[in-house]
Design a protein around this motif. Structure first.
Motif, PDB file in Angstrom:
ATOM      1  N   ASN A   9       0.880  -1.176   0.000  1.00 50.81           N
ATOM      2  CA  ASN A   9       0.000   0.000   0.000  1.00 50.81           C
ATOM      3  C   ASN A   9       0.914   1.220   0.000  1.00 50.81           C
ATOM      4  O   ASN A   9       1.520   1.538   1.009  1.00 50.81           O
ATOM      5  CB  ASN A   9      -0.901  -0.019   1.239  1.00 50.81           C
ATOM      6  CG  ASN A   9      -1.730   1.252   1.355  1.00 50.81           C
ATOM      7  OD1 ASN A   9      -1.827   2.026   0.401  1.00 50.81           O
ATOM      8  ND2 ASN A   9      -2.316   1.472   2.519  1.00 50.81           N
ATOM      9  N   LYS A  11       0.132   4.278  -0.232  1.00 47.46           N
ATOM     10  CA  LYS A  11      -0.440   5.497   0.364  1.00 47.46           C
ATOM     11  C   LYS A  11      -0.188   6.677  -0.580  1.00 47.46           C
ATOM     12  O   LYS A  11      -0.268   6.492  -1.789  1.00 47.46           O
ATOM     13  CB  LYS A  11       0.139   5.716   1.768  1.00 47.46           C
ATOM     14  CG  LYS A  11       0.001   4.437   2.611  1.00 47.46           C
ATOM     15  CD  LYS A  11       0.323   4.617   4.055  1.00 47.46           C
ATOM     16  CE  LYS A  11       0.100   3.298   4.785  1.00 47.46           C
ATOM     17  NZ  LYS A  11       0.268   3.386   6.217  1.00 47.46           N
ATOM     18  N   HIS A  94      -9.310   1.866   4.993  1.00 44.90           N
ATOM     19  CA  HIS A  94      -8.013   1.976   5.677  1.00 44.90           C
ATOM     20  C   HIS A  94      -8.163   2.932   6.864  1.00 44.90           C
ATOM     21  O   HIS A  94      -8.905   3.913   6.783  1.00 44.90           O
ATOM     22  CB  HIS A  94      -6.946   2.483   4.706  1.00 44.90           C
ATOM     23  CG  HIS A  94      -5.567   2.338   5.262  1.00 44.90           C
ATOM     24  ND1 HIS A  94      -5.042   3.240   6.159  1.00 44.90           N
ATOM     25  CD2 HIS A  94      -4.625   1.374   5.105  1.00 44.90           C
ATOM     26  CE1 HIS A  94      -3.822   2.836   6.510  1.00 44.90           C
ATOM     27  NE2 HIS A  94      -3.550   1.707   5.888  1.00 44.90           N
ATOM     28  N   GLU A 167      -5.218  -4.408  10.705  1.00 49.33           N
ATOM     29  CA  GLU A 167      -4.157  -3.414  10.858  1.00 49.33           C
ATOM     30  C   GLU A 167      -4.352  -2.633  12.154  1.00 49.33           C
ATOM     31  O   GLU A 167      -5.111  -1.650  12.184  1.00 49.33           O
ATOM     32  CB  GLU A 167      -4.191  -2.437   9.676  1.00 49.33           C
ATOM     33  CG  GLU A 167      -3.923  -3.079   8.330  1.00 49.33           C
ATOM     34  CD  GLU A 167      -3.311  -2.091   7.343  1.00 49.33           C
ATOM     35  OE1 GLU A 167      -2.341  -2.463   6.682  1.00 49.33           O
ATOM     36  OE2 GLU A 167      -3.765  -0.929   7.258  1.00 49.33           O
ATOM     37  N   ALA A 171       0.284   0.135  15.274  1.00 52.38           N
ATOM     38  CA  ALA A 171       1.457  -0.512  14.659  1.00 52.38           C
ATOM     39  C   ALA A 171       1.723   0.006  13.255  1.00 52.38           C
ATOM     40  O   ALA A 171       2.619  -0.467  12.567  1.00 52.38           O
ATOM     41  CB  ALA A 171       1.246  -2.024  14.622  1.00 52.38           C
ATOM     42  N   ILE A 172       0.936   0.994  12.800  1.00 56.60           N
ATOM     43  CA  ILE A 172       1.090   1.485  11.426  1.00 56.60           C
ATOM     44  C   ILE A 172       2.084   2.628  11.375  1.00 56.60           C
ATOM     45  O   ILE A 172       1.888   3.650  12.021  1.00 56.60           O
ATOM     46  CB  ILE A 172      -0.263   1.929  10.835  1.00 56.60           C
ATOM     47  CG1 ILE A 172      -1.209   0.730  10.726  1.00 56.60           C
ATOM     48  CG2 ILE A 172      -0.071   2.589   9.478  1.00 56.60           C
ATOM     49  CD1 ILE A 172      -2.583   1.074  10.180  1.00 56.60           C
ATOM     50  N   GLY A 173       3.143   2.427  10.604  1.00 58.43           N
ATOM     51  CA  GLY A 173       4.134   3.476  10.391  1.00 58.43           C
ATOM     52  C   GLY A 173       4.864   3.886  11.653  1.00 58.43           C
ATOM     53  O   GLY A 173       5.532   4.915  11.699  1.00 58.43           O
ATOM     54  N   GLY A 212       1.032  -3.537   9.410  1.00 61.46           N
ATOM     55  CA  GLY A 212       1.556  -2.668  10.475  1.00 61.46           C
ATOM     56  C   GLY A 212       3.027  -2.958  10.673  1.00 61.46           C
ATOM     57  O   GLY A 212       3.387  -3.951  11.307  1.00 61.46           O
ATOM     58  N   SER A 213       3.873  -2.107  10.050  1.00 64.89           N
ATOM     59  CA  SER A 213       5.329  -2.225  10.183  1.00 64.89           C
ATOM     60  C   SER A 213       5.878  -3.599   9.778  1.00 64.89           C
ATOM     61  O   SER A 213       6.811  -4.103  10.387  1.00 64.89           O
ATOM     62  CB  SER A 213       5.763  -1.867  11.607  1.00 64.89           C
ATOM     63  OG  SER A 213       5.387  -0.532  11.913  1.00 64.89           O
ATOM     64  N   LEU A 232      -0.287  -6.653   4.421  1.00 63.34           N
ATOM     65  CA  LEU A 232      -0.516  -5.388   3.722  1.00 63.34           C
ATOM     66  C   LEU A 232       0.618  -4.477   4.193  1.00 63.34           C
ATOM     67  O   LEU A 232       0.711  -4.141   5.376  1.00 63.34           O
ATOM     68  CB  LEU A 232      -1.890  -4.824   4.070  1.00 63.34           C
ATOM     69  CG  LEU A 232      -2.359  -3.608   3.273  1.00 63.34           C
ATOM     70  CD1 LEU A 232      -2.327  -3.867   1.767  1.00 63.34           C
ATOM     71  CD2 LEU A 232      -3.790  -3.203   3.662  1.00 63.34           C
ATOM     72  N   GLY A 234       3.045  -1.177   4.090  1.00 59.23           N
ATOM     73  CA  GLY A 234       3.143   0.235   3.748  1.00 59.23           C
ATOM     74  C   GLY A 234       4.569   0.595   3.353  1.00 59.23           C
ATOM     75  O   GLY A 234       5.034   0.288   2.250  1.00 59.23           O
ATOM     76  N   GLY A 235       5.283   1.219   4.273  1.00 57.51           N
ATOM     77  CA  GLY A 235       6.623   1.751   4.011  1.00 57.51           C
ATOM     78  C   GLY A 235       7.562   0.816   3.254  1.00 57.51           C
ATOM     79  O   GLY A 235       8.211   1.233   2.281  1.00 57.51           O
TER      80      GLY A 235
HETATM   81  O1  LIG Z   1      -1.003   0.911   6.836  1.00 61.45           O
HETATM   82  C1  LIG Z   1      -0.282   0.010   6.432  1.00 61.45           C
HETATM   83  C2  LIG Z   1      -0.599  -0.731   5.212  1.00 61.45           C
HETATM   84  O2  LIG Z   1      -1.874  -0.434   4.758  1.00 61.45           O
HETATM   85  C3  LIG Z   1       0.950  -0.344   7.167  1.00 61.45           C
HETATM   86  O3  LIG Z   1       1.893   0.638   6.971  1.00 61.45           O
HETATM   87  P1  LIG Z   1       3.423   0.416   7.469  1.00 61.45           P
HETATM   88  O4  LIG Z   1       3.838  -0.917   6.885  1.00 61.45           O
HETATM   89  O5  LIG Z   1       4.179   1.565   6.899  1.00 61.45           O
HETATM   90  O6  LIG Z   1       3.367   0.370   8.953  1.00 61.45           O
END
Ligand SMILES: O=C(CO)COP(=O)(O)O
Length: 249
Positions: A9, A11, A94, A167, A171-173, A212-213, A232, A234-235
Motif C-alpha cells: 500500500n 499510500k 483503511h 491493521e 502498529a502502522i508506520g 503494520g510495520s 498489507l 506500507g513503508g
Molecule cells: O497501513 C499500512 C498498510 O496499509 C501499514 O503501513 P506500514 O507498513 O508503513 O506500517
C-alpha cells in the motif's frame, strides 16, 4: 487451501516517474512465485503500473472508490473509472481514511457492496483498533463491531472472495509491530467472526492479512502464523528489494 497474498500500500507516495522506476526495478527482481502479489498505488499511477506489470502476475490496486457511479463528488473516483483501468484490487476502509477523511462503517459497507456486486475487483477491507482501545483490552470488541457493520448485507460467497486486513493503528508506520502472536490471535478472532456470521467454508476461504510495520526482518515470523495469510505492507513496499524480500519471506 488459501494462497498467501502480499500487497503493498503505497499510500500518498511516488510520482509517475518514481512509480515507473520502481516497476522497472521490481520486474527485474520479480520471479513468479506461489505468493499472490499486488501494489495499491495512488490513482494517477494505476495505469502506469498496469502497463508496467502487463504479462506478469503482479496485481494493481486502488486505495479507495466512491459508492456512486458518477455525480457531484469533487475529488472522488468511481468504480467505472477504476474498471476502465483494469485494476485488480481496491483497499477499503483503511484507518487513515477512517481517521482523516470521515470514512465510516456505513460508507465502507456501501463501497464493499459496490465493488462486490458490480465488478471483479477484489476489496481489501481494513479493520483494526487504536492504541487506547488496545490498552483498554477492547480490541476484539472493536474489530468485531467493524466487521459486523462493514459486511452487513453481504453474502457468504462474496465475503469468501474478499481480503480482510487486520491493521492495528498503533502498529502502522510506527515501527511498532504487533508480535506475531498478537497479530495471529486477532486474525483468528476475525476468522471466528466470519464463521459465526457465515459458515465454515466462508471462514476457510477468506484471506486475512496482517498490516503494520511489516518488513523483511519480521515477515517470516508473521507469515508463519497459522491464521495469517498475507501482509498489507506500507513503508517497506516503496523499496523494490525490500518488498521482494517480504514476498520471498
Ligand atoms: O497501513 C499500512 C498498510 O496499509 C501499514 O503501513 P506500514 O507498513 O508503513 O506500517
Amino acid at each position: 487451501m488459501r494462497i498467501p497474498f502480499i500487497a503493498g500500500n503505497w499510500k500518498m507516495f511516488k510520482t509517475k516517474k518514481e512509480a515507473k522506476e520502481f516497476a522497472e526495478e521490481f520486474r527485474t527482481l520479480y520471479k513468479d512465485t506461489d505468493v499472490r502479489t499486488a501494489i495499491c498505488a495512488p490513482f494517477t499511477q494505476l495505469d502506469t503500473l498496469k502497463e508496467a506489470f502487463a504479462g506478469t502476475s503482479i496485481g494493481v490496486g486502488a486505495q479507495n472508490v466512491h459508492f456512486e457511479d458518477e455525480g457531484a463528488f469533487t475529488g472522488e473516483i468511481s468504480l467505472p473509472m477504476l474498471k476502465e483501468i483494469g485494476v485488480d484490487y481496491c483497499v477499503i476502509g483503511h484507518s487513515e481514511r477512517r481517521q482523516y477523511f470521515n470514512e465510516t462503517d456505513e460508507t465502507v459497507n456501501l463501497k464493499l457492496k459496490k465493488l462486490l456486486n458490480e465488478s471483479d475487483i477484489v476489496p481489501i477491507l481494513c479493520v483494526g483498533e487504536n492504541l487506547e482501545q488496545r490498552e483498554a483490552g477492547s480490541e476484539k470488541e472493536i474489530v468485531e463491531g467493524q466487521i459486523r457493520a462493514d459486511l452487513a448485507g453481504i453474502s457468504a460467497d462474496k465475503v469468501a472472495s474478499m481480503v480482510i486486513a487486520y491493521e492495528p493503528i498503533w502498529a502502522i508506520g510506527t515501527g511498532k509491530t504487533a508480535t506475531p502472536e498478537q497479530a495471529g490471535e486477532m486474525c483468528a478472532v476475525i476468522r471466528g467472526i466470519i464463521e459465526e456470521l457465515y459458515d465454515e467454508d466462508t471462514c476457510d476461504r477468506v484471506i486475512i492479512q496482517y498490516g503494520g510495520s511489516v518488513k523483511p526482518e519480521n515477515a517470516t515470523e508473521i507469515m508463519n502464523m497459522d491464521e495469517i495469510d498475507g501482509a498489507l505492507v506500507g513503508g517497506a513496499s516503496l523499496i523494490p528489494q525490500k518488498f521482494m524480500d517480504i514476498i520471498n519471506f
